[in-house]
Design an enzyme around this catalytic site. Structure first.
Site, PDB file in Angstrom:
ATOM      1  N   HIS A 202      -1.827  -8.777 -20.999  1.00 41.71           N
ATOM      2  CA  HIS A 202      -2.194  -9.805 -20.025  1.00 41.71           C
ATOM      3  C   HIS A 202      -3.700 -10.074 -20.012  1.00 41.71           C
ATOM      4  O   HIS A 202      -4.494  -9.291 -20.530  1.00 41.71           O
ATOM      5  CB  HIS A 202      -1.753  -9.378 -18.619  1.00 41.71           C
TER       6      HIS A 202
ATOM      7  N   GLU B  69       3.623  -1.694 -16.643  1.00 41.85           N
ATOM      8  CA  GLU B  69       2.621  -0.719 -17.060  1.00 41.85           C
ATOM      9  C   GLU B  69       3.034   0.685 -16.613  1.00 41.85           C
ATOM     10  O   GLU B  69       3.942   0.846 -15.771  1.00 41.85           O
ATOM     11  CB  GLU B  69       1.254  -1.105 -16.466  1.00 41.85           C
TER      12      GLU B  69
END
Length: 232
Positions: free
Chosen positions: A10, A83
């Site tokens: 990202h 994550e």
């Protein structure tokens, strides 16, 4: 027959910019991060992307949305691509972690089986994320006509890359930190059948679960827009 997989991190968040650890915290892209996402989308136009799958955390979803709009591709979301959960470390700076847990970050960096207090290890992350790719291998019929793009997070992408390549746990540390909106690239090929060496190699329902993954590159992409940020 081959299948290309791109796993992109990202764009920058405010936590990245200030060196704060995110994990499962749902942080948003900064203005720099949005610019990085737009720049990444431009780079991906000619990659023949056929599908986009994103982590459900906002920083990944918003990055994927920018890319998907540019490429005209719907984004699917899967929480298994999140994550690493950093437990008690989430929201802390690296300096704060070092002060409260002396030496722990060094152990975490070098031992993928070790997890922060109340968190998960890189091996845990790889184990939960790998089925996403395996399911796509079975169910995405367009894959051989172009690449699949996964939008996720630095730690998760590193762990998943190592798992796909079949690396031993002690080898997980060979990959450097993945920069914002840079990607890992791999290629899957059917398992070689020594009993039929002259037969064409193609994926079938019988062999797709035994795909052999090859490493094409790490930290791929254009020049970094703004700072790279911490990897989690």
């Amino acid at each position: 027959m081959t299948r290309r997989l791109l796993l992109i991190r990202h764009g920058q968040t405010t936590y990245n910019a200030t060196g704060r650890m995110q994990g499962h915290l749902d942080t948003e892209l900064s203005e720099v991060g949005l610019s990085q996402a737009r720049a990444a989308a431009d780079l991906l136009v000619d990659k023949q992307i056929t599908a986009i799958v994103s982590s459900d955390l906002i920083r990944a979803r918003d990055t994927a949305a920018v890319i998907g709009e540019k490429l005209g591709i719907k984004v699917d979301v899967d929480k298994r691509l999140r994550e690493t959960h950093l437990g008690d470390w989430q929201g802390m700076t690296s300096a704060e972690v070092d002060e409260q847990y002396p030496g722990a970050r060094a152990i975490w960096r070098h031992d993928p089986t070790w997890a922060p207090p109340q968190g998960e290890s890189r091996v845990d992350v790889a184990t939960r994320a790998r089925p996403v790719i395996d399911e796509l291998m079975r169910a995405h019929p367009e894959w051989e006509r172009g690449a699949v793009l996964v939008v996720a997070h630095g730690g998760a992408i590193s762990a998943l890359t190592c798992h796909l390549l079949g690396l031993d746990h002690h080898q997980y540390g060979i990959l450097s930190g993945l920069k914002n909106t840079h990607w890992s690239q791999l290629t899957a090929r059917p398992e070689f059948d020594a009993s039929q060496p002259l037969s064409p190699l193609e994926f079938t329902p019988e062999n797709v679960d035994r795909a052999q993954w090859y490493f094409d590159g790490w930290n791929m992409g254009g020049a970094v827009v703004g700072g790279a940020g911490a990897d989690v």
